[in-house]
Enzyme design. Structure first.
Site, PDB file in Angstrom:
ATOM      1  N   ASN A   1      12.038  17.436  29.701  1.00  0.00           N
ATOM      2  CA  ASN A   1      12.786  18.036  28.588  1.00  0.00           C
ATOM      3  C   ASN A   1      12.458  19.524  28.571  1.00  0.00           C
ATOM      4  OD1 ASN A   1      12.320  17.954  24.967  1.00  0.00           O
ATOM      5  ND2 ASN A   1      14.019  18.745  26.155  1.00  0.00           N
ATOM      6  N   GLY A   2      13.501  20.355  28.625  1.00  0.00           N
ATOM      7  CA  GLY A   2      13.293  21.809  28.638  1.00  0.00           C
ATOM      8  C   GLY A   2      14.024  22.424  29.809  1.00  0.00           C
TER       9      GLY A   2
ATOM     10  N   GLY B   1      20.191  13.605  23.413  1.00  0.00           N
ATOM     11  CA  GLY B   1      21.022  13.684  24.612  1.00  0.00           C
ATOM     12  C   GLY B   1      21.847  12.436  24.768  1.00  0.00           C
TER      13      GLY B   1
ATOM     14  N   CYS C   1      17.029  17.132  25.632  1.00  0.00           N
ATOM     15  CA  CYS C   1      16.771  15.848  26.270  1.00  0.00           C
ATOM     16  C   CYS C   1      15.626  15.182  25.518  1.00  0.00           C
ATOM     17  CB  CYS C   1      16.312  16.047  27.715  1.00  0.00           C
ATOM     18  SG  CYS C   1      17.567  16.788  28.771  1.00  0.00           S
TER      19      CYS C   1
ATOM     20  N   TYR D   1      17.045  22.033  13.210  1.00  0.00           N
ATOM     21  CA  TYR D   1      18.216  21.206  13.529  1.00  0.00           C
ATOM     22  C   TYR D   1      17.983  20.037  14.485  1.00  0.00           C
ATOM     23  CZ  TYR D   1      22.767  20.039  15.595  1.00  0.00           C
ATOM     24  OH  TYR D   1      23.859  19.371  16.077  1.00  0.00           O
TER      25      TYR D   1
END
Ligand code: SF4
Length: 476
Positions: A109-110, A35, A9, A256
């Site tokens: 996020n996470g 996302g 995210c 990535y």
């Protein structure tokens, strides 16, 4: 469609700007790669919060009309790929509540590893949850905290959760930004000079610094692991809400996830990716005519491999960036149709060549097998696959969508068996030491999580212990 780990995210926050929701929208647009399922913005006009969330891409959701309904000088935003909770509008973020601490909205996020435990305790005590997302437990913990001030209540809530969280929060007159004590996910802070009519400069937070570039903000620093930054009428304040523990930032952000034009964990991603390629060339040389990346994520590593090996870099595979989520397959079977929608080989480059093919990972192996076959069909004489990270042998529990251990090819096959499965002439992965060195481990205290390559997780896995694979050594 392509066999990759899925991004997690992205979050963004703006404090003190007359066009806060527009800046948040632009920031989210720059973070779209993190996302693509849903996005949302909550703004504050100083009295109340305004929200808009929808499924889809940022540019499609936030029209001029929608942004005009998000007034105020503060805003937070979120773009989501579901890693906990279903892919549905009810789980889109920011999550907004009106509780005993006032109106608050939060974007995360996470992944939390103790969310289920906390949730079942809270539900037992009578709490009613509106979503299936792990993020909602944070909001409940803040609302139920016995601390007197909101800042103390947030710190109290953050001490109770475990796992990965980089989050931003908005109230009527403040913006909060915090990272978990291990610093799994990135979160940076930047500024814009005050515009006419504003008393304060604009402070911004974002998952990646590319968001700052688009809105013309300059990078100040990262929010530190275990730190909570609060921006309000009195200015910027910071506190560490938890004792320091060893940092374990996600190394896959450098391999990535993050954009190469971002600075992540204080280090340019492009520098790491090129160094991954250089290191790979040193560890796993090949006798070949050209170096070809699997675009887009393999490009920087292939540049590094080519520079180190002296073998010319060629764009022998072209990516189609305009592939939607759904497509109609022809009734007649077209070989490798799904992959061909995204990638196509350049016959004039590949014909008769011995190719070093660079990619950043092999997850299930199905895509690599199709790409190798496409290269051969396009005339490549030899295909030597080189992967710019070690074999992925364990799933991630910190906010990255990974298949189960059963589906991870490297957890079940040796390198030689994988080479045979994908049909390459040779296959080599980067070593774990090489990966960490290329990503600057040790520089400025930077230390990484590499659990998907080692099976050694930096936290207890409360929620997933029964289903998680037993930590295992790589067999390679
Ligand atoms: Fe990143 Fe892998 Fe650790 Fe997950 S397990 S946080 S993907 S390094």
């Amino acid at each position: 469609m392509l066999d990759k780990f899925k991004d997690e995210c992205g979050v963004v926050a703006i404090y003190s700007h007359p066009e806060a929701s527009t800046l948040a929208y632009l920031g989210l647009h720059a973070l779209q790669h993190r996302g693509q399922e849903s996005a949302g913005i909550v703004s504050s006009d100083g009295n109340r919060l305004h929200v808009h969330k929808a499924m889809g891409l940022v540019a499609d959701i936030f029209t001029e009309d929608v942004l005009s309904r998000l007034p105020g000088t503060c805003a937070i935003g979120h773009t989501r790929y579901s890693t906990a909770g279903d892919s549905a509008l009810l789980n889109a973020q920011p999550i907004m509540v009106d509780c005993n601490k006032g109106m608050i909205a939060l974007a995360h996020n996470g992944n939390l590893v103790n969310a289920h435990l906390i949730r079942s305790k809270l539900e037992h005590a009578g709490s009613i949850f509106q979503t299936t997302s792990d993020t909602e437990v944070i909001v409940h913990l803040i609302a139920q905290s016995k601390e007197q001030t909101l800042v103390d209540a947030v710190a109290d809530a953050l001490r109770r959760i475990e796992g990965a969280f980089s989050l931003v929060m908005i109230t009527r007159d403040r913006v909060f930004a915090a990272r978990d004590p291990r610093g799994f996910r990135p979160l940076s802070m930047g500024r814009l000079p005050a515009v006419a009519g504003q008393r304060q400069e604009t402070i911004v937070f974002a998952s990646e610094t590319v968001a700052f570039d688009l809105i013309g903000a300059s990078y100040i620093r990262d929010v530190k692991p275990g730190e909570m930054v609060v921006v309000g009428p009195e200015g910027v304040s910071s506190r560490y809400y938890a004792p320091a523990v060893e940092q374990s930032s996600c190394i896959f952000e450098h391999v990535y996830f993050s954009r190469p034009d971002s600075v992540v964990f204080g280090r340019p991603v492009q520098v790491s990716r090129e160094e991954l390629g250089r290191q790979l060339a040193r560890e796993a040389p090949a006798v070949a005519d050209i170096v070809v990346p699997v675009p887009d994520s393999g490009v920087a590593a292939a540049m590094g491999y080519a520079a180190e090996s002296g073998i010319p870099f060629q764009l022998g595979l072209i990516r189609n960036h305009y592939v939607g989520r759904t497509f109609i397959e022809p009734e007649q079977r077209v070989r490798d149709f799904g992959v061909r929608l995204k990638l196509n080989p350049v016959r004039s480059i590949l014909q008769g060549q011995r190719v070093v093919l660079i990619d950043d990972s092999i997850v299930r192996g199905t895509t690599s097998r199709k790409i190798v076959r496409m290269m051969r069909d396009a005339g490549a004489r030899e295909v030597h696959m080189r992967i710019s990270c070690p074999p992925t042998i364990s799933p991630c529990f910190y906010g990255v969508d990974t298949p189960s251990k059963k589906q991870l090819i490297a957890a079940n096959k040796s390198v030689e068996e994988i080479r045979d499965y994908i049909g390459a002439d040779s296959l080599s992965y980067l070593s774990l030491d090489g990966l960490k060195r290329a990503c600057g481990e040790g520089e400025n205290g930077l230390s990484y999580c590499s659990a998907c390559y080692t099976g050694k997780y930096p936290t207890k896995l409360f929620d997933v212990e029964e289903i998680a694979p037993a930590p295992a050594e790589s067999k390679f």
